[in-house]
Design a protein around this motif. Structure first.
Motif, short mmCIF file in Angstrom:
data_model
loop_
_atom_site.label_atom_id
_atom_site.label_comp_id
_atom_site.label_asym_id
_atom_site.label_seq_id
_atom_site.Cartn_x
_atom_site.Cartn_y
_atom_site.Cartn_z
N ALA A 123 0.83 -1.20 0.00
CA ALA A 123 0.00 0.00 0.00
C ALA A 123 0.87 1.25 0.00
CB ALA A 123 -0.93 -0.01 1.22
N VAL A 124 1.92 1.24 0.82
CA VAL A 124 2.82 2.39 0.90
C VAL A 124 3.64 2.52 -0.37
CG1 VAL A 124 4.75 3.42 2.14
CG2 VAL A 124 2.91 2.30 3.42
N GLN A 125 4.16 1.41 -0.85
CA GLN A 125 4.97 1.42 -2.07
C GLN A 125 4.18 1.99 -3.24
OE1 GLN A 125 5.92 -2.43 -3.65
NE2 GLN A 125 7.70 -1.71 -4.78
N CYS A 126 2.90 1.68 -3.30
CA CYS A 126 2.05 2.14 -4.40
C CYS A 126 1.30 3.42 -4.06
CB CYS A 126 1.07 1.03 -4.80
SG CYS A 126 1.89 -0.42 -5.48
N LEU A 127 1.69 4.06 -2.93
CA LEU A 127 1.15 5.36 -2.54
C LEU A 127 -0.35 5.34 -2.31
CD1 LEU A 127 3.23 7.63 -4.95
CD2 LEU A 127 3.86 6.75 -2.71
N GLU A 128 -0.85 4.23 -1.80
CA GLU A 128 -2.27 4.10 -1.49
C GLU A 128 -2.46 4.40 0.00
OE1 GLU A 128 -4.40 3.94 -3.68
OE2 GLU A 128 -3.37 3.17 -5.45
N GLU A 129 -2.51 5.68 0.32
CA GLU A 129 -2.52 6.11 1.72
C GLU A 129 -3.76 5.65 2.48
OE1 GLU A 129 -1.93 10.19 4.37
OE2 GLU A 129 -1.52 10.19 2.22
#
Length: 249
Positions: A123-129
């Protein structure tokens, strides 16, 4: 433009080509982690390789996910060929509604995929906050590290997302975590010339004396990468630290 590390989810065709990575190059990210970890794409989605629950989670089909779980409770934490769960795919594809359904059904939060990445790391790697926030609020481990030794905080730093980094720290993320290149999040930020993240981590009292595997400090890295603004931030931090030590004496 945010969703840049990862390829978009495919609806059945071949994966798309590499992304722009915020226009960044590999400069400043030398070593094992720099060569591979931060240039990893979003999951390649091959519909034919996924089970129904994985397909539905990847597509963000909340109704389908709920229907499948109603009939087959055991598939909640089922893993595909790359050891990904439905939670991994929902997070990487940016479907917080599906993430909510899965965590409410008590799915396992910290299952590692084939690269030892948890759903939170993806989630963080793909910027899905939003997805990351849901996971953290339900107790996901912020300090799990992947095959490169990177934690979610390392990826928040690389993604230049102080808001995600702040949430990770508020849930117990270790700001001094070291990856396989012996980079703390602060050293990674300096290496990537990410001024905003450097300032943020200094404000959070990250160790400005940490060294990488070549015994380079943050100051030395800032000089190496010709970053005068970051160098100034670090020098101010050293001055403040020295003054505080003098006051305590």
């Amino acid at each position: 433009m945010r969703k840049i590390f990862c390829f978009g989810a495919d609806k059945g065709g071949p994966p798309s080509g590499p992304s722009s990575h915020h226009g960044q190059t590999r400069e400043g990210l030398e070593g094992e982690a720099g060569d591979s970890a931060f240039l990893q794409p979003r999951y390649h989605i091959w519909k034919k390789d996924l089970s129904q629950i994985h397909q539905a989670a990847s597509a963000g089909d909340v109704a389908k996910v709920e229907q499948i779980l109603l009939l087959k409770k055991k598939v909640l934490d089922a893993r595909d060929r790359k050891k990904r769960t439905a939670l991994h795919l929902a997070c990487a594809s940016g479907h917080p509604e599906v993430v909510t359904v899965l965590v409410d059904r008590k799915c396992k939060l910290n299952v590692p995929d084939s690269e030892k990445r948890t759903a939170l790391i993806k989630a963080v790697q793909c910027l899905e906050e939003e997805c990351a926030t849901i996971l953290l609020e339900h107790g996901a481990d912020p300090n799990h590290s992947d095959v490169y030794g990177n934690t979610a905080l390392h990826y928040a730093v690389y993604g230049d997302t102080p808001s995600i980094a702040a949430k990770l720290l508020s849930h117990g993320a270790n700001k001094e975590a070291i990856n396989k290149d012996h980079l703390t999040p602060l050293l990674l930020a300096v290496s990537g010339t990410k001024e905003e993240m450097v300032e943020f981590l200094i404000q959070k009292n990250a160790d400005i004396n940490a060294v990488d595997k070549m015994n380079r400090t943050a100051l030395m890295l800032a000089e190496h990468h010709n970053s005068p603004s970051i160098l100034h931030l670090l020098e101010e931090a050293f001055t403040t630290k020295f003054q505080n030590i003098k006051k305590k004496r």
